[in-house]
Scaffold this active site. Structure first.
Site, PDB file in Angstrom:
ATOM      1  N   ASP A   1       0.809  -1.219   0.000  1.00 33.74           N
ATOM      2  CA  ASP A   1       0.000   0.000   0.000  1.00 33.74           C
ATOM      3  C   ASP A   1       0.841   1.268   0.000  1.00 33.74           C
ATOM      4  O   ASP A   1       2.056   1.234   0.226  1.00 33.74           O
ATOM      5  CB  ASP A   1      -0.963  -0.005   1.201  1.00 33.74           C
ATOM      6  CG  ASP A   1      -0.353  -0.618   2.457  1.00 33.74           C
ATOM      7  OD1 ASP A   1       0.875  -0.563   2.603  1.00 33.74           O
ATOM      8  OD2 ASP A   1      -1.099  -1.143   3.299  1.00 33.74           O
TER       9      ASP A   1
ATOM     10  N   ASN B   1      -7.997  -3.834  13.988  1.00 29.89           N
ATOM     11  CA  ASN B   1      -9.357  -4.120  13.516  1.00 29.89           C
ATOM     12  C   ASN B   1      -9.382  -5.252  12.484  1.00 29.89           C
ATOM     13  O   ASN B   1     -10.387  -5.473  11.822  1.00 29.89           O
ATOM     14  CB  ASN B   1      -9.994  -2.850  12.933  1.00 29.89           C
ATOM     15  CG  ASN B   1      -9.233  -2.310  11.721  1.00 29.89           C
ATOM     16  OD1 ASN B   1      -8.321  -2.964  11.214  1.00 29.89           O
ATOM     17  ND2 ASN B   1      -9.607  -1.134  11.250  1.00 29.89           N
TER      18      ASN B   1
ATOM     19  N   HIS C   1      -7.447  -5.439   9.752  1.00 29.96           N
ATOM     20  CA  HIS C   1      -7.097  -5.114   8.367  1.00 29.96           C
ATOM     21  C   HIS C   1      -5.786  -5.772   7.952  1.00 29.96           C
ATOM     22  O   HIS C   1      -4.898  -5.999   8.769  1.00 29.96           O
ATOM     23  CB  HIS C   1      -7.121  -3.602   8.083  1.00 29.96           C
ATOM     24  CG  HIS C   1      -6.015  -2.798   8.701  1.00 29.96           C
ATOM     25  ND1 HIS C   1      -6.232  -1.584   9.322  1.00 29.96           N
ATOM     26  CD2 HIS C   1      -4.674  -2.992   8.766  1.00 29.96           C
ATOM     27  CE1 HIS C   1      -5.075  -1.085   9.721  1.00 29.96           C
ATOM     28  NE2 HIS C   1      -4.118  -1.930   9.406  1.00 29.96           N
TER      29      HIS C   1
ATOM     30  N   GLU D   1      -9.739  -2.327   5.075  1.00 32.51           N
ATOM     31  CA  GLU D   1     -10.447  -2.131   6.335  1.00 32.51           C
ATOM     32  C   GLU D   1     -11.659  -3.077   6.406  1.00 32.51           C
ATOM     33  O   GLU D   1     -12.096  -3.612   5.378  1.00 32.51           O
ATOM     34  CB  GLU D   1     -10.908  -0.674   6.442  1.00 32.51           C
ATOM     35  CG  GLU D   1      -9.771   0.362   6.414  1.00 32.51           C
ATOM     36  CD  GLU D   1      -9.014   0.490   7.742  1.00 32.51           C
ATOM     37  OE1 GLU D   1      -8.898  -0.511   8.481  1.00 32.51           O
ATOM     38  OE2 GLU D   1      -8.511   1.596   8.030  1.00 32.51           O
TER      39      GLU D   1
END
Ligand code: F6R
Length: 243
Positions: free
Chosen positions: A67, A136, A138, A143
């Site tokens: 990313d 979370n 990811h 996400e």
């Protein structure tokens, strides 16, 4: 999923580096998928140390990163391109033109996503993908709620992710709101995956990864369906499991 339980961040980094070094030796023209963030810094340090004292070469290796922040150019101090240069690329003999990250400043970001997917396809896919995990769940910047069949795309970063990453920026406001990330499907197609987790902060995520439902609400859960994943986690990250 194979699980290697270690006692510390240091040991996790050493184990991960050992596997990467072995794979590069076996296949000198390997395509490595690379991650940024706090987790792999120790692994990159070990790779650089090994490079300094062994005959290891990265001349034929190609890398694709997961990313990049939208709006940050490669020479921005907080860009992931800069992170990779500082932690790994400038210390080893990998040719610059064999290291790829999405371009977060591309004029046409949709086209940039397609270009990145095409690039990965042209390379024959990722041989070994290094991953961290968000609290979370990811992976990359996928996400919760990202479709499992996603390819490279633009994502709005969750407030919690921006907060977690603000430790690398002068202020929370300066953390970009969007990123380009390799999709979950692209990550899943990697031939081998090395997932790293260290510290109490990751304990709940690792519990959900190993014991929770496989669901798009927890992106990393898809890795349970992959046939060649190794999780290297320290005792703190595993502390909510029976392991
Ligand atoms: C980084 C990335 C993210 C991180 C995750 C964990 O390229 O794609 O998924 O792996 O946010 O970050 P750290 O390691 O900082 O806890």
């Amino acid at each position: 999923m194979d699980i290697i339980k270690v006692t510390s961040y240091e040991e996790m980094s050493a184990e991960a580096a050992k596997i990467i070094i072995d794979r590069v030796k076996e296949t000198p023209s390997i395509t490595l998928g690379l991650a940024t963030g706090g987790t792999p810094i120790g692994t990159y340090k070990k790779l650089v140390e090994d490079y300094g004292k062994s005959a290891a070469t990265y001349q034929h290796v190609s890398t694709v990163n997961l990313d990049e922040y939208i709006g940050l150019s490669g020479d921005h101090p907080q860009s992931y391109r800069m992170y990779m240069e500082n932690h790994l690329f400038k210390h080893i003999d990998i040719p610059a033109h064999q290291t790829y990250l999405p371009d977060g400043t591309a004029e046409n970001l949709m086209k940039e996503c397609q270009r990145y997917d095409q690039l990965i396809e042209n390379m024959g896919g990722v041989d070994l993908q290094l991953l961290g995990i968000g609290q979370n769940g990811h992976i990359g910047f996928n996400e919760p709620g990202t479709p499992f069949n996603s390819r490279t795309h633009i994502i709005d970063l969750m407030e919690s992710t921006r907060k977690a990453n603000s430790r690398y920026f002068p202020t929370l406001e300066s953390v970009p709101e969007q990123a380009i990330t390799m999709g979950i499907q692209s990550i899943f197609e990697s031939k081998e995956i090395l997932l790293l987790a260290s510290g109490q902060k990751k304990a709940e995520a690792i519990y959900k990864l190993l014991e929770g439902k496989i669901s798009e609400d927890f992106p990393a859960s898809i890795l349970r369906n992959h046939l060649n994943v190794t999780l290297i986690a320290d005792a703190a990250a595993l502390s909510h499991t029976d392991l």
